[in-house]
Write an enzyme that holds these catalytic residues in place. Structure first.
Site, PDB file in Angstrom:
ATOM      1  N   GLY A 246       0.770  -1.234   0.000  1.00 59.56           N
ATOM      2  CA  GLY A 246       0.000   0.000   0.000  1.00 59.56           C
ATOM      3  C   GLY A 246       0.796   1.276   0.000  1.00 59.56           C
ATOM      4  N   GLU A 281       4.584  -5.980   2.513  1.00 60.40           N
ATOM      5  CA  GLU A 281       4.395  -6.518   1.161  1.00 60.40           C
ATOM      6  C   GLU A 281       4.203  -5.421   0.119  1.00 60.40           C
ATOM      7  OE1 GLU A 281       0.693  -8.591   1.664  1.00 60.40           O
ATOM      8  OE2 GLU A 281       1.594 -10.285   2.704  1.00 60.40           O
ATOM      9  N   PRO A 282       5.102  -4.462   0.025  1.00 63.95           N
ATOM     10  CA  PRO A 282       4.888  -3.414  -0.983  1.00 63.95           C
ATOM     11  C   PRO A 282       5.140  -3.934  -2.398  1.00 63.95           C
ATOM     12  CG  PRO A 282       6.578  -2.795   0.630  1.00 63.95           C
ATOM     13  CD  PRO A 282       6.356  -4.261   0.738  1.00 63.95           C
ATOM     14  N   GLY A 283       4.360  -3.481  -3.324  1.00 62.86           N
ATOM     15  CA  GLY A 283       4.554  -3.827  -4.725  1.00 62.86           C
ATOM     16  C   GLY A 283       4.884  -2.571  -5.518  1.00 62.86           C
ATOM     17  N   ARG A 284       3.857  -1.744  -5.656  1.00 70.06           N
ATOM     18  CA  ARG A 284       3.964  -0.493  -6.410  1.00 70.06           C
ATOM     19  C   ARG A 284       5.187   0.322  -5.998  1.00 70.06           C
ATOM     20  NH1 ARG A 284      -0.621   2.207  -8.200  1.00 70.06           N
ATOM     21  NH2 ARG A 284      -1.856   0.844  -6.871  1.00 70.06           N
ATOM     22  N   ARG A 320      -4.309   1.224 -16.625  1.00 66.00           N
ATOM     23  CA  ARG A 320      -4.608   2.058 -15.458  1.00 66.00           C
ATOM     24  C   ARG A 320      -5.415   3.327 -15.771  1.00 66.00           C
ATOM     25  NH1 ARG A 320      -1.462   4.189 -12.351  1.00 66.00           N
ATOM     26  NH2 ARG A 320      -2.413   3.574 -10.407  1.00 66.00           N
ATOM     27  N   TYR A 324      -8.667   2.786 -13.679  1.00 68.70           N
ATOM     28  CA  TYR A 324      -8.644   3.507 -12.401  1.00 68.70           C
ATOM     29  C   TYR A 324      -8.678   5.029 -12.574  1.00 68.70           C
ATOM     30  CZ  TYR A 324      -6.342  -0.866 -10.728  1.00 68.70           C
ATOM     31  OH  TYR A 324      -5.987  -2.153 -10.410  1.00 68.70           O
ATOM     32  N   CYS A 349      -9.840  -0.485 -30.581  1.00 66.42           N
ATOM     33  CA  CYS A 349     -11.182  -0.057 -30.973  1.00 66.42           C
ATOM     34  C   CYS A 349     -12.112   0.017 -29.768  1.00 66.42           C
ATOM     35  CB  CYS A 349     -11.733  -1.000 -32.036  1.00 66.42           C
ATOM     36  SG  CYS A 349     -10.676  -1.011 -33.481  1.00 66.42           S
ATOM     37  N   GLU A 350     -11.844   0.944 -28.878  1.00 67.25           N
ATOM     38  CA  GLU A 350     -12.644   1.211 -27.687  1.00 67.25           C
ATOM     39  C   GLU A 350     -12.513   2.693 -27.382  1.00 67.25           C
ATOM     40  OE1 GLU A 350     -14.435  -0.781 -25.620  1.00 67.25           O
ATOM     41  OE2 GLU A 350     -13.922  -2.653 -26.652  1.00 67.25           O
TER      42      GLU A 350
HETATM   43  C1  LIG Z   1      -1.781  -5.931  -4.055  1.00 65.89           C
HETATM   44  C2  LIG Z   1      -1.297  -6.408  -2.750  1.00 65.89           C
HETATM   45  C3  LIG Z   1      -0.121  -5.906  -2.200  1.00 65.89           C
HETATM   46  C4  LIG Z   1       0.697  -4.829  -2.872  1.00 65.89           C
HETATM   47  O1  LIG Z   1       0.033  -3.612  -2.942  1.00 65.89           O
HETATM   48  P1  LIG Z   1       0.830  -2.298  -3.396  1.00 65.89           P
HETATM   49  O2  LIG Z   1      -0.160  -1.225  -3.310  1.00 65.89           O
HETATM   50  O3  LIG Z   1       1.323  -2.526  -4.768  1.00 65.89           O
HETATM   51  O4  LIG Z   1       1.938  -2.106  -2.424  1.00 65.89           O
HETATM   52  C5  LIG Z   1       0.318  -6.435  -1.005  1.00 65.89           C
HETATM   53  N1  LIG Z   1      -0.367  -7.409  -0.362  1.00 65.89           N
HETATM   54  C6  LIG Z   1      -1.507  -7.923  -0.866  1.00 65.89           C
HETATM   55  C7  LIG Z   1      -2.190  -9.002  -0.119  1.00 65.89           C
HETATM   56  C8  LIG Z   1      -2.011  -7.444  -2.064  1.00 65.89           C
HETATM   57  O5  LIG Z   1      -3.143  -7.950  -2.560  1.00 65.89           O
END
Ligand SMILES: *Cc1c(COP(=O)(O)O)cnc(C)c1O
Length: 427
Positions: A246, A281-284, A320, A324, A349-350
């Site tokens: 997050g 658990e950061p992704g973004r 995105r 979003y 084509c959208e």
């Molecule tokens: C999507 C997700 C994340 C990563 O979220 P980010 O906003 O990209 O940091 C972490 N944990 C879980 C369980 C998720 O579904």
């Protein structure tokens, strides 16, 4: 939320855009367009800053693979010491293939299948975050059958207010599909204590993505602490407290990168009080700002008083904006100094196939190379073959070196799984 704490790998030299030490033009010439480009130094830098900020408590960073799961990015994070967080059997496969072992892997997801749970147990993952009592029972059954003990975390819905850029990326408020409803959590723990081959290891939450304040972490941790004390009274010990991902990133529309010291200051005391290892658990946060999408202008068109810039990428590569309403900064690689206001749209084509609407931006002409910023997360991974568009190439830059790490799909790739002579069966 602080400003300027994180490096940006994209800068101009003599008016032309570079990624680290490599001209964007050169990458586009070699890899073609559209192409995603990721800066290795941004990912490394962010990993070091985050682990540095969390240094006061025992912790492990589990990169959320869904943001960007190509093997080169995964290997880079593995070499830094990260683990991963996966949400499907396919992501588990990717993680193992990139060299992660079971102890590096957290398995989550609201709808894990029996096959996926089995695969997670067979891979000996560190933690399976369960989201319902039914899943817990299924997991116990499979673990018993395999003769192993399932390492369980409870993904709870802390039911806190979450302010995000978009409703589709809030996950931890009352009534969302994710997690065990807060009021049912202790009941689930009680069930787990009675089930065979289950080992309770932790509590987990993921309150949402692109959080605009850290308040949901504070509120969620307080709720987790309530549960933790009840769980300890029930005779369980908590090894892990997983607070999900997050962390927000700046997309160039005024939002700023997170102040990691504030984040750590807010989280650390709660984790110390719980006496558990912190999992994040950061992704973004790791990959979004590392990446750009390179695209070429195909045409310019006037229609109904509007200017359209038609480029060779669209919603098939970057969903995105239409999914979003996300903002991505768009620039010419070599600006000519003039500006225009246009809708930047793709060839699909959208009507929803746009990258920016009514955008004031660099004046561009057909043939010009354009860069769409902050597209290293939830970009390529959300891409599709709609309109039979082959998937783009992915490129990693590291200093003055670069490599195509995922080849562009060919037309043949589009039809590879179609059966030349399907086997017809009669019911
Ligand atoms: C999507 C997700 C994340 C990563 O979220 P980010 O906003 O990209 O940091 C972490 N944990 C879980 C369980 C998720 O579904």
């Amino acid at each position: 939320m602080g400003e300027g704490v994180l490096t940006d790998a994209y800068a101009r030299r003599d008016g032309a855009l570079y990624c680290e030490g490599v001209p964007a033009e050169e990458i586009a010439r070699e890899a073609g367009t559209p192409a995603f480009v990721y800066s290795a130094s941004v990912i490394r830098d962010r990993y070091l800053k985050l682990t540095g900020a969390l240094g006061g408590v025992p912790h492990r960073v589990h990169y959320s693979l869904k943001a960007n799961s190509n093997r080169a990015v995964l290997k880079l994070l593995r070499q830094m010491g990260a683990g991963v967080d996966v949400v499907s059997g396919g992501e588990l496969f990717r993680a193992l293939r990139a060299g992660f072992s079971g102890r590096d892997i957290i398995f989550g997801g609201v709808g894990k299948t029996e096959r996926e749970l089995r695969e997670a147990l067979q891979a000996d993952v560190k933690l399976i975050n369960v989201e319902s009592e039914a899943e817990l029972r299924l997991l116990s059954h499979i673990a018993t059958e395999l003769g192993v003990t399932a390492p369980v975390g409870f993904r709870i819905n802390p039911e806190v207010a979450v302010a995000n850029a978009h409703a589709f990326i809030a996950t931890g408020s009352k009534g969302h599909k994710f997690g065990i409803p807060f009021g049912d959590a202790i009941g689930a723990v009680r069930t787990a204590l009675k089930l065979p081959n289950i080992r309770i290891l932790g509590l987990d939450m993921h309150v949402g993505s692109q959080l605009s304040t850290f308040d949901p972490y504070r509120a969620g941790l307080a709720r987790m602490a309530e549960l933790a004390s009840e769980m300890v009274a029930m005779g369980t010990t908590l090894k892990f407290v997983d607070i999900g991902g997050g962390l927000p990133v700046s997309y160039g529309e005024g939002a700023s990168d997170p102040d990691l010291d504030n984040y750590a200051t807010l989280i650390t005391p709660a984790i110390k009080a719980l006496g558990a290892e912190l999992l994040v658990e950061p992704g973004r946060f790791f990959t979004a700002a590392s990446g750009v999408l390179l695209t070429r202008v195909l045409y310019r068109k006037q229609s109904g008083g509007k200017t359209y810039v038609i480029v060779d990428t669209g919603m098939t590569e970057l969903l995105r904006p239409s999914h979003y309403s996300a903002y991505h900064l768009i620039e010419a690689v070599k600006p000519n100094g003039a500006r225009l206001v246009a809708d930047v749209v793709g060839p699909v084509c959208e009507t929803g196939d746009f990258l920016a609407l009514d955008r004031e931006m660099d004046d561009v002409a057909p043939g010009d190379l354009v860069v769409i910023h902050t597209t290293g997360a939830y970009g390529y991974v959300m891409s599709s073959n709609y309109n039979a568009r082959p998937k783009a190439a992915e490129v990693v830059v590291d200093g003055d070196r670069y490599a195509v790490v995922t080849a562009r799909e060919s037309y043949e790739d589009l039809v590879r799984l179609e059966q030349d002579n399907p086997t017809w069966r009669t019911a």
